[in-house]
Design a protein around this motif. Sequence first.
Motif, short mmCIF file in Angstrom:
data_model
loop_
_atom_site.label_atom_id
_atom_site.label_comp_id
_atom_site.label_asym_id
_atom_site.label_seq_id
_atom_site.Cartn_x
_atom_site.Cartn_y
_atom_site.Cartn_z
N ARG A 27 41.69 35.96 42.08
CA ARG A 27 42.40 36.96 41.28
C ARG A 27 41.69 38.30 41.37
O ARG A 27 42.33 39.33 41.59
N GLN A 28 40.37 38.30 41.21
CA GLN A 28 39.61 39.55 41.28
C GLN A 28 39.71 40.18 42.67
O GLN A 28 39.82 41.40 42.79
N ARG A 29 39.67 39.36 43.69
CA ARG A 29 39.81 39.86 45.06
C ARG A 29 41.19 40.49 45.26
O ARG A 29 41.33 41.55 45.86
N ARG A 30 42.22 39.87 44.70
CA ARG A 30 43.58 40.42 44.83
C ARG A 30 43.75 41.71 44.03
O ARG A 30 44.47 42.60 44.45
N ILE A 31 43.08 41.80 42.91
CA ILE A 31 43.13 43.06 42.14
C ILE A 31 42.48 44.17 42.95
O ILE A 31 43.03 45.27 43.07
N ARG A 32 41.32 43.88 43.54
CA ARG A 32 40.66 44.90 44.39
C ARG A 32 41.55 45.28 45.56
O ARG A 32 41.67 46.44 45.93
N ARG A 33 42.18 44.27 46.17
CA ARG A 33 43.05 44.51 47.32
C ARG A 33 44.28 45.31 46.92
O ARG A 33 44.76 46.14 47.68
N THR A 34 44.79 45.09 45.71
CA THR A 34 45.92 45.89 45.22
C THR A 34 45.56 47.36 45.20
O THR A 34 46.32 48.21 45.68
N VAL A 35 44.39 47.67 44.67
CA VAL A 35 43.93 49.07 44.63
C VAL A 35 43.81 49.61 46.05
O VAL A 35 44.26 50.73 46.35
N VAL A 52 59.99 41.41 36.35
CA VAL A 52 59.86 40.08 35.75
C VAL A 52 58.48 39.91 35.12
O VAL A 52 58.35 39.39 34.02
N HIS A 53 57.46 40.35 35.81
CA HIS A 53 56.08 40.12 35.39
C HIS A 53 55.50 41.32 34.64
O HIS A 53 55.85 42.46 34.91
N GLN A 54 54.58 41.00 33.73
CA GLN A 54 53.81 42.00 32.99
C GLN A 54 52.37 41.95 33.48
O GLN A 54 51.79 40.87 33.56
N ALA A 55 51.81 43.09 33.79
CA ALA A 55 50.43 43.15 34.27
C ALA A 55 49.46 42.81 33.14
O ALA A 55 49.56 43.37 32.04
N GLN A 75 45.64 45.99 34.74
CA GLN A 75 45.88 47.31 34.15
C GLN A 75 44.62 48.16 34.16
O GLN A 75 44.66 49.34 34.54
N ASN A 76 43.51 47.58 33.77
CA ASN A 76 42.25 48.33 33.72
C ASN A 76 41.83 48.81 35.10
O ASN A 76 41.36 49.95 35.25
N ALA A 77 42.00 47.97 36.11
CA ALA A 77 41.63 48.37 37.48
C ALA A 77 42.51 49.51 37.96
O ALA A 77 42.02 50.44 38.64
N LEU A 78 43.77 49.48 37.63
CA LEU A 78 44.69 50.53 38.08
C LEU A 78 44.48 51.83 37.32
O LEU A 78 44.59 52.92 37.89
N LYS A 79 44.16 51.73 36.04
CA LYS A 79 43.96 52.94 35.22
C LYS A 79 42.58 53.56 35.42
O LYS A 79 42.36 54.68 35.00
N ALA A 80 41.67 52.85 36.09
CA ALA A 80 40.31 53.35 36.27
C ALA A 80 40.26 54.56 37.21
O ALA A 80 39.29 55.31 37.21
N ASP A 81 41.29 54.74 38.02
CA ASP A 81 41.32 55.83 39.00
C ASP A 81 42.67 56.53 38.86
O ASP A 81 43.72 55.91 39.05
#
Length: 106
Positions: free
Chosen positions: A55-63, A10-13, A18-24
């Motif tokens: 939001r930034q904390r959740r992005i870090r936590r996703t990684v 349903v959702h688009q990143a 995307q940048n956080a996930l593609k960084a590694d």
Amino acid sequence: MPDGFPQGTVHQAAADLQNALKADDEIFDLWRNLTPLGRNEFICWVDDAKQPATRQRRIRRTVEELREGKRRPCCWAGCIHRTDKAPSRWQKAVLIDQKTKGASKP
């Protein structure tokens, strides 16, 4: 996947996720190996943050959670935006009805 980035059902990143996930490369491989529903849950969780710091904390936590082997966000009730299944009673009472009540307050 028009842009080559694996999205949710349903959702688009957004670009920041995307940048956080593609960084590694390792993290991006883990992301690609999630099901579309699993990716959707992480994207919805990140998008549900009301403040930029959250939001930034959740992005870090996703990684971090991907690195820990998790396939869904920890302590997340699940995406209420999916149209392929009805929300659970708990989701309706706590997430949907609460947002509706909060939206009607002045």
